[in-house]
Design a protein around this motif. Structure first.
Motif, mmCIF file in Angstrom:
data_model
loop_
_atom_site.group_PDB
_atom_site.id
_atom_site.type_symbol
_atom_site.label_atom_id
_atom_site.label_comp_id
_atom_site.label_asym_id
_atom_site.label_seq_id
_atom_site.Cartn_x
_atom_site.Cartn_y
_atom_site.Cartn_z
ATOM 1 N N GLU A 118 -12.787 34.980 -37.621
ATOM 2 C CA GLU A 118 -12.104 35.732 -37.432
ATOM 3 C C GLU A 118 -11.996 35.612 -36.006
ATOM 4 O O GLU A 118 -12.280 34.845 -35.260
ATOM 5 C CB GLU A 118 -12.972 37.115 -36.514
ATOM 6 N N PRO A 119 -10.583 36.548 -34.674
ATOM 7 C CA PRO A 119 -10.002 35.880 -33.483
ATOM 8 C C PRO A 119 -11.357 36.044 -32.409
ATOM 9 O O PRO A 119 -11.677 37.133 -32.454
ATOM 10 C CB PRO A 119 -9.073 36.517 -33.562
ATOM 11 N N CYS A 120 -11.060 34.911 -31.802
ATOM 12 C CA CYS A 120 -12.472 34.958 -30.451
ATOM 13 C C CYS A 120 -11.642 34.773 -29.247
ATOM 14 O O CYS A 120 -10.558 33.862 -29.458
ATOM 15 C CB CYS A 120 -13.367 34.502 -30.599
ATOM 16 N N ILE A 121 -12.373 35.115 -29.009
ATOM 17 C CA ILE A 121 -11.541 34.080 -26.842
ATOM 18 C C ILE A 121 -11.906 33.314 -27.323
ATOM 19 O O ILE A 121 -14.046 33.202 -26.816
ATOM 20 C CB ILE A 121 -11.998 35.680 -25.808
ATOM 21 N N ARG A 122 -12.412 31.787 -27.048
ATOM 22 C CA ARG A 122 -12.101 30.540 -26.054
ATOM 23 C C ARG A 122 -11.472 29.829 -25.484
ATOM 24 O O ARG A 122 -10.474 30.698 -25.290
ATOM 25 C CB ARG A 122 -12.821 29.977 -27.400
ATOM 26 N N ARG A 123 -12.641 29.316 -23.967
ATOM 27 C CA ARG A 123 -12.435 28.761 -23.109
ATOM 28 C C ARG A 123 -10.951 27.251 -23.774
ATOM 29 O O ARG A 123 -11.330 26.986 -24.983
ATOM 30 C CB ARG A 123 -13.175 28.089 -22.267
ATOM 31 N N THR A 124 -10.462 27.473 -23.835
ATOM 32 C CA THR A 124 -9.109 26.917 -23.736
ATOM 33 C C THR A 124 -7.415 27.149 -24.857
ATOM 34 O O THR A 124 -7.063 25.991 -25.417
ATOM 35 C CB THR A 124 -9.348 24.922 -23.672
ATOM 36 N N GLY A 125 -8.418 28.210 -25.727
ATOM 37 C CA GLY A 125 -7.934 29.197 -26.553
ATOM 38 C C GLY A 125 -6.597 29.784 -25.813
ATOM 39 O O GLY A 125 -6.445 29.732 -24.579
ATOM 40 N N ARG A 126 -5.719 29.820 -27.187
ATOM 41 C CA ARG A 126 -4.523 30.461 -26.583
ATOM 42 C C ARG A 126 -4.840 32.110 -26.216
ATOM 43 O O ARG A 126 -5.926 32.794 -26.797
ATOM 44 C CB ARG A 126 -3.278 30.984 -27.720
ATOM 45 N N ALA A 127 -4.540 32.276 -25.431
ATOM 46 C CA ALA A 127 -4.640 33.648 -24.899
ATOM 47 C C ALA A 127 -4.185 34.949 -25.348
ATOM 48 O O ALA A 127 -2.776 35.495 -24.571
ATOM 49 C CB ALA A 127 -4.156 33.573 -22.941
ATOM 50 N N ASP A 128 -4.449 35.774 -26.290
ATOM 51 C CA ASP A 128 -4.369 36.543 -27.303
ATOM 52 C C ASP A 128 -5.324 37.593 -26.816
ATOM 53 O O ASP A 128 -6.138 37.530 -27.064
ATOM 54 C CB ASP A 128 -3.785 36.140 -28.605
ATOM 55 N N LEU A 129 -4.944 38.521 -25.904
ATOM 56 C CA LEU A 129 -6.110 39.566 -25.708
ATOM 57 C C LEU A 129 -5.281 41.475 -26.083
ATOM 58 O O LEU A 129 -4.778 41.475 -25.669
ATOM 59 C CB LEU A 129 -6.644 39.366 -24.674
ATOM 60 N N ALA A 130 -6.432 42.236 -26.324
ATOM 61 C CA ALA A 130 -5.784 43.057 -26.648
ATOM 62 C C ALA A 130 -7.449 44.035 -25.504
ATOM 63 O O ALA A 130 -8.107 43.591 -25.734
ATOM 64 C CB ALA A 130 -6.021 43.821 -27.605
ATOM 65 N N VAL A 131 -6.835 45.399 -25.287
ATOM 66 C CA VAL A 131 -7.598 46.579 -24.341
ATOM 67 C C VAL A 131 -7.436 47.719 -25.708
ATOM 68 O O VAL A 131 -6.298 48.354 -25.848
ATOM 69 C CB VAL A 131 -8.074 46.144 -22.793
ATOM 70 N N PHE A 132 -8.774 47.984 -26.151
ATOM 71 C CA PHE A 132 -8.705 49.511 -25.984
ATOM 72 C C PHE A 132 -9.449 50.511 -25.981
ATOM 73 O O PHE A 132 -10.683 50.026 -24.993
ATOM 74 C CB PHE A 132 -8.892 49.360 -28.035
ATOM 75 N N ASP A 133 -9.203 51.896 -25.151
ATOM 76 C CA ASP A 133 -10.065 52.808 -25.009
ATOM 77 C C ASP A 133 -10.776 53.575 -25.794
ATOM 78 O O ASP A 133 -10.981 52.933 -27.238
ATOM 79 C CB ASP A 133 -8.947 53.960 -24.000
#
Length: 152
Positions: A118-133
């Protein structure tokens, strides 16, 4: 220039425990670090700050057909508005859709990820982010470090 994206909760993956008052540092198209806002603000004092309402985590994989829209570009933008930056090859099979995805930084995967992948936030990884309310609606999407969608 680095940007610190902060929210009341940050999830490294959508199945992980939240980091309260968390933040993610983005430099160009990469993740610089993830942690608490207080810690990252101290370590990156020159970074600009974007504060988001809701929960910030990795951008999602859009596993179904791309939403209907008049042009391939608009179909890809509809996916970005959902907090996704990855589409599946089976749903982006035309040259026009692939070109629109590529121009917008959207990745085309051959198949859906397993829970382990599954997608995850990891150091040096591609900066793909989402914010949900709190309702699950996408507030913002960051694709390869660029803010590509922000709900007004």
């Amino acid at each position: 220039m680095e940007t610190i994206h902060t929210a009341r909760e940050v999830r490294v993956s959508w199945s992980s425990e939240p980091i309260r008052d968390g933040a993610v540092v983005v430099g160009r198209d990469r993740i610089g670090d993830v942690g608490t806002f207080e810690d990252l603000r101290e370590r990156f004092p020159g970074a600009r700050v974007r504060s988001w309402p809701g929960v910030l985590g990795p951008a999602r994989v859009h596993e179904g057909p791309l939403p209907a829209a008049p042009t391939p570009r608009e179909r890809v933008h509809e996916v970005l508005k959902l907090g996704a930056v990855v589409v599946l090859e089976e749903h982006a099979g035309t040259p026009e859709l692939r070109a629109a995805a590529e121009r917008n930084g959207v990745v085309v995967w051959p198949s859906a990820p397993s829970p382990v992948g599954e997608p995850c936030i990891r150091r040096t990884g591609r900066a793909d982010l989402a914010v949900f309310d709190d309702t699950g609606a996408c507030v913002a999407t960051v694709c390869a470090g660029r803010l590509v969608h922000r709900r007004r």
